[in-house]
Motif scaffolding. Structure first.
Motif, short mmCIF file in Angstrom:
data_model
loop_
_atom_site.label_atom_id
_atom_site.label_comp_id
_atom_site.label_asym_id
_atom_site.label_seq_id
_atom_site.Cartn_x
_atom_site.Cartn_y
_atom_site.Cartn_z
N VAL B 49 0.88 -1.22 0.03
CA VAL B 49 0.17 0.08 0.01
C VAL B 49 0.80 1.29 0.12
O VAL B 49 1.81 1.34 0.81
CB VAL B 49 -1.02 -0.05 1.32
CG1 VAL B 49 -1.55 1.39 1.24
CG2 VAL B 49 -2.00 -0.91 1.19
N LYS B 55 -4.63 9.00 -1.96
CA LYS B 55 -5.37 7.79 -1.50
C LYS B 55 -4.65 6.53 -1.33
O LYS B 55 -3.65 6.27 -2.44
CB LYS B 55 -6.54 7.48 -2.57
CG LYS B 55 -7.54 8.53 -2.32
CD LYS B 55 -8.60 8.62 -3.33
CE LYS B 55 -9.82 9.65 -3.19
NZ LYS B 55 -10.65 9.87 -4.43
N ALA B 56 -4.78 5.59 -0.20
CA ALA B 56 -4.33 4.56 -0.17
C ALA B 56 -4.69 3.49 -1.28
O ALA B 56 -5.74 3.23 -1.38
CB ALA B 56 -4.33 3.89 1.16
N VAL B 57 -3.67 2.93 -2.18
CA VAL B 57 -3.92 1.83 -2.84
C VAL B 57 -2.99 0.88 -2.88
O VAL B 57 -1.85 0.95 -2.28
CB VAL B 57 -4.29 2.59 -4.41
CG1 VAL B 57 -5.13 3.48 -4.48
CG2 VAL B 57 -2.77 3.21 -4.72
N LYS B 58 -3.38 -0.47 -3.73
CA LYS B 58 -2.27 -1.32 -3.61
C LYS B 58 -1.51 -1.31 -4.86
O LYS B 58 -1.91 -1.44 -6.12
CB LYS B 58 -3.13 -2.65 -3.78
CG LYS B 58 -3.85 -2.93 -2.05
CD LYS B 58 -4.93 -4.25 -2.10
CE LYS B 58 -5.06 -4.23 -0.61
NZ LYS B 58 -6.07 -5.55 -0.40
N VAL B 62 -1.79 -1.59 -9.80
CA VAL B 62 -1.95 -0.24 -10.30
C VAL B 62 -0.88 -0.27 -11.50
O VAL B 62 0.26 -0.63 -11.04
CB VAL B 62 -1.69 0.97 -9.51
CG1 VAL B 62 -1.73 2.33 -10.29
CG2 VAL B 62 -2.79 0.89 -8.45
N CYS B 67 -0.04 6.18 -13.66
CA CYS B 67 0.27 7.12 -12.59
C CYS B 67 1.07 8.30 -12.88
O CYS B 67 1.71 9.30 -12.34
CB CYS B 67 1.09 6.60 -11.25
SG CYS B 67 0.17 5.17 -10.59
N ALA B 109 -1.77 2.69 5.38
CA ALA B 109 -2.95 2.21 5.59
C ALA B 109 -3.56 2.97 6.64
O ALA B 109 -4.68 3.73 6.55
CB ALA B 109 -3.72 0.85 5.36
N ASP B 112 -3.80 6.69 6.21
CA ASP B 112 -5.00 6.99 5.49
C ASP B 112 -6.37 7.11 6.25
O ASP B 112 -7.39 7.66 6.04
CB ASP B 112 -5.11 5.84 4.22
CG ASP B 112 -6.03 6.31 3.10
OD1 ASP B 112 -5.97 7.32 2.69
OD2 ASP B 112 -7.15 5.33 2.97
N ARG B 116 -9.22 9.97 6.96
CA ARG B 116 -10.61 10.19 6.73
C ARG B 116 -11.36 10.15 7.88
O ARG B 116 -12.47 10.57 7.86
CB ARG B 116 -10.89 8.63 5.96
CG ARG B 116 -10.71 9.13 4.31
CD ARG B 116 -11.05 7.76 3.54
NE ARG B 116 -9.96 6.74 3.68
CZ ARG B 116 -10.30 5.54 4.35
NH1 ARG B 116 -11.63 5.72 4.73
NH2 ARG B 116 -9.07 4.87 4.52
#
Lengths: 264, 154
Positions: B49, B55-58, B62, B67, B109, B112, B116
């Motif tokens: 992550v 935004k947290a993404v894997k 991706v 990007c 994570a 993140d 939020r």
């Protein structure tokens, strides 16, 4: 992973043109199914057409009667939307249970529907709410959209633009997640509209999402948890695998339908 | 090959990538930042992550080429010199790790989550929102404690 040509069109027209031109092209709308599938060698498209840069491709609009979610809207944006939470809380809550938050940051409604995974959550909400799927060509009723396992009514030159969900009087989604994958072993989306008509969308139980018409009939007579869970569901045609037998899934369906009605 | 330009931990970075180059491959192999881990490579474990545009993404799921123009933060981008990020400090103080393999993803994570849900995020929310990060050592208990403590100090 096999290499491919990467495209990032700025309009849906350009995206469709690229797909038509390609011998073996795939749309990328989040990638959390497509990329793992490509890693495994189960898909090896020559052209990957990334839809995420299309202008105006995501967004949510809520009117008095309808929630409209544009195709590129991420799951996280839907579940966090105050408007969706107010208009159809069951929908916002269901979307909050798709994958984990990192997955929801990438996954989109359009990607989920076009893929039509047998255990995906969104298709059950589309059937359970009687949604309409709008493409660049036409509007398709949810009842005619999901045609089989990973199959939809979408044509090769078609791209989902938005999904329109009528706001029900009440609704609830109940899912029995696989303890490891968190995918639905069975997921049930129940709604009742202002005229008292019930719809029950079921995912995870069969090769393709479907409406449990026996449960709908029972609930149209009497909208109660007891009426829903009393319906005997036939195991014929339901999935049987290492996680659950068809008979177990049939039983889960009526149990979850009962819980959904109680929570609606 | 595609040319990409992005901001990696606040610094402008340019690179040549194939379409199939994953973001995590670009970060680890092209840029040599090996703090971001590959645990499962099947989008489940969360060791990879990173933050993309906040935004947290894997990053194993991706494409790097997608990007282009993005702002990316990895675990290496959190500390200010020798001063660790409050979330890193909290993981150290509360023994929120044993082998440490999942830790970079856990910390990315967790930050993140705080972004939020705020500083006073509750235990239930932390547990629910860490469902995409798998730890095989700790049993999660100290991780959750660390996230709560780190959140309060952010």
């Amino acid at each position: 992973m096999e290499n491919f040509n990467y495209h990032r069109p700025a309009t849906t027209t350009a995206a469709v043109a690229l797909l038509k031109k390609s011998k073996d092209g795939k749309f990328l709308a989040g990638g959390h199914t497509l990329i793992p599938t490509m890693k495994q060698g189960l898909a090896a498209p020559r052209d990957v057409i990334d839809l995420t840069a299309i202008k105006g491709f995501s967004g949510i609009k809520v009117s008095k009667t309808m929630v409209t979610i544009k195709a590129g809207t991420t799951h996280q944006d839907v579940t966090m939307s105050k408007d969706v939470n107010k208009a159809i809380p069951a929908l916002a809550q269901m979307v909050g249970k798709i994958g984990g938050v990192h997955v929801r940051h990438k996954g989109t409604i359009g990607g989920s529907l076009a893929n039509n995974d047998p255990a995906a959550d969104y298709p059950s909400a589309c059937l359970g709410l009687g949604a309409t799927i709008e493409t660049n060509k036409r509007k398709i009723e949810a009842d005619k959209f999901f045609t089989g396992m990973f199959e939809t009514a979408l044509k090769n030159d078609e791209i989902i633009i938005a999904v329109h969900f009528p706001i029900p009087k009440k609704a609830s989604h109940q899912k029995f997640p696989n303890p490891a994958s968190r995918y639905a072993m069975v997921g049930v989306f129940v709604s009742q509209d202002g005229k008292g008509k019930t719809r029950v969308g079921v995912t995870g139980a069969a090769p393709c999402v479907f409406r449990a018409v026996e449960v709908e009939a029972a609930l149209n007579e009497e909208f109660s948890a007891k009426a829903a869970s009393a319906v005997k569901i036939s195991a014929k045609g339901l999935l049987s695998d290492m996680h659950a037998s068809a008979a177990y899934r049939a039983h889960l369906l009526s149990v979850l339908a009962g819980r959904a009605v109680a929570a609606a | 090959m595609h040319s990409i330009s992005l901001a990696l931990n606040g610094k402008p970075v340019h690179g040549q990538v194939e379409g199939r180059t994953l973001l995590v491959e670009f970060i680890r192999e092209s840029r040599g930042l090996t703090g971001t881990h590959v645990g499962c490579d099947t989008s489940q474990c969360g060791a990879c992550v990173v933050s993309v545009n906040g935004k947290a993404v894997k990053s194993c799921t991706v494409f790097a080429v997608a990007c282009d123009g993005a702002e990316i933060t990895t675990i290496e981008g959190l500390a200010k010199g020798v001063d660790l990020h409050p979330m890193q400090v909290a993981f150290k103080e509360h023994h929120g790790l044993q082998c440490g393999f999942c830790t970079p993803g856990m910390i990315m994570a967790s930050i993140d989550i705080v972004k939020r849900h705020g500083k006073s995020v509750d235990e239930e929310t932390i547990r629910r929102e860490l469902s995409g990060n798998i730890c095989r050592c700790t049993g999660y208990h100290n991780i959750v404690k660390a996230v709560q403590a780190g959140a309060a100090n952010m």
